[in-house]
Design an enzyme around this catalytic site. Sequence first.
Site, PDB file in Angstrom:
ATOM      1  N   THR A  51      23.054  46.249  40.124  1.00  0.00           N
ATOM      2  CA  THR A  51      23.824  47.252  40.654  1.00  0.00           C
ATOM      3  C   THR A  51      25.234  47.179  39.955  1.00  0.00           C
ATOM      4  O   THR A  51      25.365  46.503  38.814  1.00  0.00           O
ATOM      5  CB  THR A  51      24.468  46.604  42.148  1.00  0.00           C
ATOM      6  OG1 THR A  51      25.052  45.355  41.969  1.00  0.00           O
ATOM      7  CG2 THR A  51      23.187  46.293  43.217  1.00  0.00           C
ATOM      8  N   ASP A 111      18.206  32.854  41.122  1.00  0.00           N
ATOM      9  CA  ASP A 111      19.634  32.399  40.970  1.00  0.00           C
ATOM     10  C   ASP A 111      19.995  32.170  39.393  1.00  0.00           C
ATOM     11  O   ASP A 111      19.604  31.237  39.004  1.00  0.00           O
ATOM     12  CB  ASP A 111      19.864  31.048  41.524  1.00  0.00           C
ATOM     13  CG  ASP A 111      21.048  30.307  41.604  1.00  0.00           C
ATOM     14  OD1 ASP A 111      22.177  31.094  41.066  1.00  0.00           O
ATOM     15  OD2 ASP A 111      21.516  29.363  42.135  1.00  0.00           O
ATOM     16  N   LEU A 139      27.972  39.154  36.621  1.00  0.00           N
ATOM     17  CA  LEU A 139      27.504  38.501  37.891  1.00  0.00           C
ATOM     18  C   LEU A 139      29.026  38.641  38.895  1.00  0.00           C
ATOM     19  O   LEU A 139      29.968  38.325  38.469  1.00  0.00           O
ATOM     20  CB  LEU A 139      27.361  36.871  37.633  1.00  0.00           C
ATOM     21  CG  LEU A 139      25.939  36.562  37.035  1.00  0.00           C
ATOM     22  CD1 LEU A 139      25.778  35.091  37.340  1.00  0.00           C
ATOM     23  CD2 LEU A 139      24.703  37.144  37.854  1.00  0.00           C
ATOM     24  N   TYR A 225      38.032  42.878  35.518  1.00  0.00           N
ATOM     25  CA  TYR A 225      39.096  43.872  35.649  1.00  0.00           C
ATOM     26  C   TYR A 225      40.481  43.258  36.075  1.00  0.00           C
ATOM     27  O   TYR A 225      40.772  41.876  36.148  1.00  0.00           O
ATOM     28  CB  TYR A 225      38.883  44.228  37.290  1.00  0.00           C
ATOM     29  CG  TYR A 225      39.922  45.167  37.884  1.00  0.00           C
ATOM     30  CD1 TYR A 225      39.865  46.291  37.401  1.00  0.00           C
ATOM     31  CD2 TYR A 225      40.603  44.889  38.914  1.00  0.00           C
ATOM     32  CE1 TYR A 225      40.938  47.196  38.128  1.00  0.00           C
ATOM     33  CE2 TYR A 225      41.846  45.583  39.586  1.00  0.00           C
ATOM     34  CZ  TYR A 225      41.848  46.943  38.857  1.00  0.00           C
ATOM     35  OH  TYR A 225      42.807  47.876  39.669  1.00  0.00           O
ATOM     36  N   TYR A 235      45.381  39.765  42.676  1.00  0.00           N
ATOM     37  CA  TYR A 235      44.234  39.808  41.891  1.00  0.00           C
ATOM     38  C   TYR A 235      44.619  39.065  40.580  1.00  0.00           C
ATOM     39  O   TYR A 235      44.261  37.770  40.719  1.00  0.00           O
ATOM     40  CB  TYR A 235      43.828  41.157  41.471  1.00  0.00           C
ATOM     41  CG  TYR A 235      42.415  41.386  40.903  1.00  0.00           C
ATOM     42  CD1 TYR A 235      41.458  41.670  41.840  1.00  0.00           C
ATOM     43  CD2 TYR A 235      41.978  41.251  39.769  1.00  0.00           C
ATOM     44  CE1 TYR A 235      40.000  41.470  41.425  1.00  0.00           C
ATOM     45  CE2 TYR A 235      40.676  41.232  39.283  1.00  0.00           C
ATOM     46  CZ  TYR A 235      39.637  41.243  40.038  1.00  0.00           C
ATOM     47  OH  TYR A 235      38.409  41.304  39.854  1.00  0.00           O
ATOM     48  N   VAL A 273      36.378  50.336  40.361  1.00  0.00           N
ATOM     49  CA  VAL A 273      35.417  51.153  41.192  1.00  0.00           C
ATOM     50  C   VAL A 273      35.070  50.725  42.313  1.00  0.00           C
ATOM     51  O   VAL A 273      35.246  49.591  42.795  1.00  0.00           O
ATOM     52  CB  VAL A 273      34.159  51.454  40.217  1.00  0.00           C
ATOM     53  CG1 VAL A 273      34.121  52.002  38.904  1.00  0.00           C
ATOM     54  CG2 VAL A 273      33.390  50.020  40.008  1.00  0.00           C
TER      55      VAL A 273
END
Length: 400
Positions: A51, A111, A139, A225, A235, A273
């Site tokens: 994804t 995993d 990940l 990020y 963050y 995003v």
Amino acid sequence: MIIKPRVRGFICVTTHPVGCEANVKEQIDYVTSHGPIANGPKKVLVIGASTGYGLAARISAAFGSGADTLGVFFERAGSDTKPGTAGWYNSAAFEKFAAEKGLYARSINGDAFSDKVKQITIDTIKQDLGKVDLVVYSLAAPRRTHPKTGETISSTLKPVGKSVTFRGLDTDKETIREVTLEPATQEEIDGTVAVMGGEDWQMWIDALADAGVLADGAKTTAFTYLGEQITHDIYWNGSIGEAKKDLDKKVVSIREKLAVHGGDARVSVLKAVVTQASSAIPMMPLYLSLLFKVMKEKGTHEGCIEQVYGLLKDSMYGATPHIDEEGRLRADYKELDPQVQAQVVAMWDKVTNDNLYEMTDFAGYKTEFLRLFGFEIAGVDYDADVNPDVKIPGIIDTTA
């Protein structure tokens, strides 16, 4: 069955296999229409390949550079009566389109934090590819069972050193609300670094190098990020930020290890995003809704595929990389444009329940969120009967 979106909190509990396939095809079409990545990678391992940014990296390498790809992820297949995860359908679609193009594409479901999956990956590379010349680490996980201690550690999203109150957007109720987060304990910070930091990336590179499956000149990157002032308290200066700073520490020794054979290791900074991970961060839906409005008006809005294709083409394999003083590759410079950030900040406190849709692009945010699960994709008939039991031929499923 006929599948419609059912959203609970920040997860959509249904997924649409045909929509996921159409979404993957859109990303492939973007890459092929923008031309090849000159001197790009040819044999690629993507850890976290199903994804978001990891999937975009797999698509960019395969369809932008003709690369054979091995993807590692943790997903669930569908059955006759229940849809699987979006990442399963994305990967099935990717492999289908790669096969049509004559490209090798194989996936390992399990995993990625475990020694077992690392060993299976190494064995598969030896058997099928020989060596890899690019390793992408993408990940995002809420917890990790440490392979050496067997302890299961959780990550936490909290500020460090002080409680923080900020505006958030309740995406279910579509209301603006104040959210207060208490500071993380040292144990929570350490846990977040263990799950989201650079240790597992380093373990992967060490294992691959020791097994002799990294080609001379091999590169690796981990995605991160940074954000700007408005998100820093929660963050970059929070528990997640401590983990991201750990990536910056670990990359130095990884880079030294690969440089011996002409390789390189970089942390790559990507823009904010909509992902399943970001929707769980309390202030991100409001920030993203404002950011989308400003960047779309400026014509600089990008999603995962635009970001990662640009990163590979311009910075990882291009002559003029966007690189900062820390040695990180930067693909987030359009988001961090001072004009963009100033507009977001100026609107931040003016958003109310009444003007949410006028002031922000919350409508665009909601569409992007549903697209993650295969909904809201142009050209898909959502009233048609679809089979949720989609196979991935040749998958190595360690969860079965």
